[in-house]
Structures are given as C-alpha cells and as structure tokens.
Design a protein around this motif. Structure first.
Motif, mmCIF file in Angstrom:
data_model
loop_
_atom_site.group_PDB
_atom_site.id
_atom_site.type_symbol
_atom_site.label_atom_id
_atom_site.label_comp_id
_atom_site.label_asym_id
_atom_site.label_seq_id
_atom_site.Cartn_x
_atom_site.Cartn_y
_atom_site.Cartn_z
ATOM 1 N N PRO A 106 -7.973 11.746 20.528
ATOM 2 C CA PRO A 106 -8.586 12.740 21.570
ATOM 3 C C PRO A 106 -8.056 14.142 21.432
ATOM 4 O O PRO A 106 -6.812 14.266 20.778
ATOM 5 N N GLY A 107 -8.728 15.145 21.712
ATOM 6 C CA GLY A 107 -8.445 16.265 21.533
ATOM 7 C C GLY A 107 -6.882 16.645 21.912
ATOM 8 O O GLY A 107 -6.579 16.387 22.937
ATOM 9 N N GLY A 108 -5.998 17.427 20.975
ATOM 10 C CA GLY A 108 -4.872 17.790 21.520
ATOM 11 C C GLY A 108 -3.514 16.817 20.821
ATOM 12 O O GLY A 108 -2.586 17.212 20.715
ATOM 13 N N VAL A 109 -3.952 15.762 20.315
ATOM 14 C CA VAL A 109 -3.161 15.044 19.626
ATOM 15 C C VAL A 109 -3.675 14.497 18.235
ATOM 16 O O VAL A 109 -4.329 13.583 17.949
ATOM 17 N N PRO A 110 -3.582 15.707 17.196
ATOM 18 C CA PRO A 110 -4.071 15.284 15.819
ATOM 19 C C PRO A 110 -3.368 14.428 15.223
ATOM 20 O O PRO A 110 -2.228 14.333 14.968
ATOM 21 N N VAL A 111 -4.308 13.655 14.253
ATOM 22 C CA VAL A 111 -3.750 12.816 13.158
ATOM 23 C C VAL A 111 -4.791 12.988 12.192
ATOM 24 O O VAL A 111 -5.875 12.755 12.276
ATOM 25 N N ALA A 112 -4.058 13.620 10.767
ATOM 26 C CA ALA A 112 -5.078 13.952 9.971
ATOM 27 C C ALA A 112 -5.136 12.345 9.336
ATOM 28 O O ALA A 112 -4.491 11.444 9.528
ATOM 29 N N CYS A 113 -6.246 12.120 8.664
ATOM 30 C CA CYS A 113 -6.386 10.561 8.226
ATOM 31 C C CYS A 113 -6.976 10.745 6.592
ATOM 32 O O CYS A 113 -7.838 11.387 6.388
ATOM 33 N N THR A 114 -6.385 9.824 5.914
ATOM 34 C CA THR A 114 -7.058 9.492 4.446
ATOM 35 C C THR A 114 -7.932 8.478 4.648
ATOM 36 O O THR A 114 -8.240 7.822 5.658
ATOM 37 N N SER A 115 -8.209 8.122 3.154
ATOM 38 C CA SER A 115 -8.989 6.985 3.014
ATOM 39 C C SER A 115 -8.208 5.920 2.920
ATOM 40 O O SER A 115 -7.125 5.689 3.327
ATOM 41 N N ILE A 116 -8.987 4.559 3.126
ATOM 42 C CA ILE A 116 -8.359 3.504 3.332
ATOM 43 C C ILE A 116 -7.743 2.935 2.262
ATOM 44 O O ILE A 116 -8.187 3.012 0.869
ATOM 45 N N GLY A 117 -6.348 2.202 2.368
ATOM 46 C CA GLY A 117 -5.623 1.702 1.220
ATOM 47 C C GLY A 117 -5.031 2.527 0.348
ATOM 48 O O GLY A 117 -4.594 3.550 0.809
ATOM 49 N N LYS A 118 -4.734 1.891 -1.076
ATOM 50 C CA LYS A 118 -3.658 2.802 -1.931
ATOM 51 C C LYS A 118 -4.225 4.233 -2.090
ATOM 52 O O LYS A 118 -3.495 5.111 -2.195
ATOM 53 N N THR A 123 0.747 -1.198 0.139
ATOM 54 C CA THR A 123 -0.048 -0.071 0.033
ATOM 55 C C THR A 123 0.992 1.354 0.013
ATOM 56 O O THR A 123 0.632 2.175 -0.760
ATOM 57 N N MET A 124 1.814 1.198 0.927
ATOM 58 C CA MET A 124 2.641 2.697 1.060
ATOM 59 C C MET A 124 3.716 2.612 -0.221
ATOM 60 O O MET A 124 4.149 3.886 -0.406
ATOM 61 N N SER A 125 3.910 2.039 -0.821
ATOM 62 C CA SER A 125 4.849 1.932 -2.184
ATOM 63 C C SER A 125 3.945 2.963 -2.913
ATOM 64 O O SER A 125 4.784 3.952 -3.860
ATOM 65 N N GLU A 126 2.845 3.360 -2.762
ATOM 66 C CA GLU A 126 1.898 4.343 -3.649
ATOM 67 C C GLU A 126 2.340 5.702 -3.201
ATOM 68 O O GLU A 126 2.553 6.574 -4.034
ATOM 69 N N ALA A 127 2.594 5.903 -1.971
ATOM 70 C CA ALA A 127 2.910 6.926 -1.595
ATOM 71 C C ALA A 127 4.445 7.502 -1.836
ATOM 72 O O ALA A 127 4.624 8.576 -2.007
ATOM 73 N N ALA A 128 5.156 6.430 -1.635
ATOM 74 C CA ALA A 128 6.568 6.531 -2.087
ATOM 75 C C ALA A 128 6.821 7.101 -3.406
ATOM 76 O O ALA A 128 7.497 8.005 -3.903
ATOM 77 N N ARG A 129 5.797 6.377 -4.368
ATOM 78 C CA ARG A 129 5.877 6.490 -5.791
ATOM 79 C C ARG A 129 5.467 7.933 -6.103
ATOM 80 O O ARG A 129 6.160 8.739 -6.931
ATOM 81 N N VAL A 130 4.647 8.670 -5.473
ATOM 82 C CA VAL A 130 4.022 9.726 -5.562
ATOM 83 C C VAL A 130 5.065 10.857 -5.023
ATOM 84 O O VAL A 130 5.411 12.079 -5.720
ATOM 85 N N LEU A 131 5.745 10.728 -4.024
ATOM 86 C CA LEU A 131 6.747 11.545 -3.364
ATOM 87 C C LEU A 131 8.063 11.720 -4.392
ATOM 88 O O LEU A 131 8.597 12.705 -4.540
ATOM 89 N N LYS A 132 8.441 10.450 -4.910
ATOM 90 C CA LYS A 132 9.359 10.543 -6.079
ATOM 91 C C LYS A 132 9.087 11.158 -7.062
ATOM 92 O O LYS A 132 9.912 12.006 -7.605
ATOM 93 N N LYS A 133 7.890 11.027 -7.687
ATOM 94 C CA LYS A 133 7.507 11.763 -8.784
ATOM 95 C C LYS A 133 7.561 13.386 -8.597
ATOM 96 O O LYS A 133 8.078 14.089 -9.435
ATOM 97 N N PHE A 134 7.239 13.818 -7.365
ATOM 98 C CA PHE A 134 7.429 15.253 -7.276
ATOM 99 C C PHE A 134 8.809 15.705 -6.632
ATOM 100 O O PHE A 134 9.176 16.699 -6.386
ATOM 101 N N GLY A 135 9.575 14.605 -6.554
ATOM 102 C CA GLY A 135 11.300 14.881 -6.127
ATOM 103 C C GLY A 135 11.396 15.365 -4.725
ATOM 104 O O GLY A 135 12.379 16.168 -4.287
ATOM 105 N N VAL A 136 10.309 14.826 -3.975
ATOM 106 C CA VAL A 136 10.599 15.018 -2.564
ATOM 107 C C VAL A 136 11.311 13.869 -1.796
ATOM 108 O O VAL A 136 10.697 12.770 -1.877
ATOM 109 N N PRO A 137 12.471 14.079 -1.148
ATOM 110 C CA PRO A 137 13.260 13.161 -0.388
ATOM 111 C C PRO A 137 12.496 12.597 0.880
ATOM 112 O O PRO A 137 11.955 13.711 1.530
#
Length: 171
Positions: free
Chosen positions: A110-122, A21-35
């Motif tokens: 809980p309030g005070g410990v934010p985690v943004a959340c995306t959709s499930i999977g790829k 699943t997370m190889s998709e995130a890596a692929r996007v970061l590489k495409k944009f040149g983000v280390p």
C-alpha cells in the motif's frame, strides 16, 4: 566492533531454506567489502522477533535491508512498516507458483509503506545487493568507485563474448 566492520546491510530471510538464494547477495556484498548481518525471521511464525529486528536496525548501524521471502511474502512489508530504512525485497521461488506469488505480494504494497522489489530468485538476490551498494555509494566515494569498476567489468565481459562469437563464425 569498529565502525568500519559494523554491518551496514541487513539480510533477512523468512526461512533458512532461502539461504541458497540469499547467499548470492552475501557473496556480492563481500566482494564489495560491505559489512552485513544475516538473520532468519518470519512475518508469520515469529512476528515479535521480526518487529524487534526492524525496530532496532538503525541503532545497530544498518542503512539498508534486503528481505527475502517466499509464498505470501509479507516479511518485507512488515519490516518496512517498522523502520524508515530502505527495504529491498527478493521474491523466493518456494511454491508451485515459482515465486510469482511472492513477487506480487512484494510489489503490491500500500502507498506509504515502500518495498523495492527485484526479480525472483538468485538474479534478484544479486541485484538487491547491488542496489543496496548503490544506495550506500551515495555517501561513500570508495564504494562508488568500486561500482564504476564493476560496470566496466560487465561491459568488458560483453565485448569479450562478442569477439568470441565473431571468431567462431568468422564474421
């Protein structure tokens, strides 16, 4: 390592089984040149390792963390509790609940410990990378221009698909 090559985004997975699943995130970061750097660490099986990773992220030059976990999905919350960096969670569809359990675990912080959340999977992994890039682009004009071009490519793709559908039905 030069600053230009220094990782700006950390991808953390609760298990190596999340890599598909997370190889998709890596692929996007590489495409944009983000280390980026990539790590496997578990909130439950290696809590000291996870805490150390989060506590040292800023000194390693990271600016955003993307955290993927399945099941109870506590990894994002544990990391968010240990750093001031933005944390973006990606629920992994690893159980019979197909990621719904992970999604609910991530969004019920809980309030005070934010985690943004995306959709499930790829799709979530792709969006997490794009969201991290949007955060970085706030202070990087070159990256912001790449995002504009990306949005234009998306729009062009929709227009091309629409024209194709119209040709098929001769509308």
């Amino acid at each position: 390592m030069t600053d230009a090559n220094r990782p700006q985004v950390g991808i953390v997975m609760g298990s190596d089984s999340d890599l598909e699943t997370m190889s998709e995130a890596a692929r996007v970061l590489k495409k944009f040149g983000v280390p980026f750097e990539i790590e496997v660490s578990s909130a439950h099986r290696s809590p000291a390792r996870t805490t150390e990773y989060a506590r040292t992220a800023i000194e390693r030059g990271l600016k955003v963390l993307i955290v993927a976990a399945g099941g109870a999905a506590h990894l994002g919350g544990v990391i968010a509790a240990e750093t001031t960096l933005p944390v973006i969670g990606v629920p992994i569809p690893s159980t019979t609940l197909q990621g719904l359990d992970s999604l609910l675990s991530m969004v019920q912080m809980p309030g005070g410990v934010p985690v943004a959340c995306t959709s499930i999977g790829k799709p979530g992994a792709i969006n997490a990378a794009l969201f991290a890039i949007e955060i970085l682009a706030l202070s990087d004009r070159e990256l912001a221009a790449k995002l504009v071009a990306h949005k234009e490519d998306l729009a062009r793709g929709v227009a091309e698909k629409s024209a194709k559908v119209k040709r098929e039905f001769q509308v």
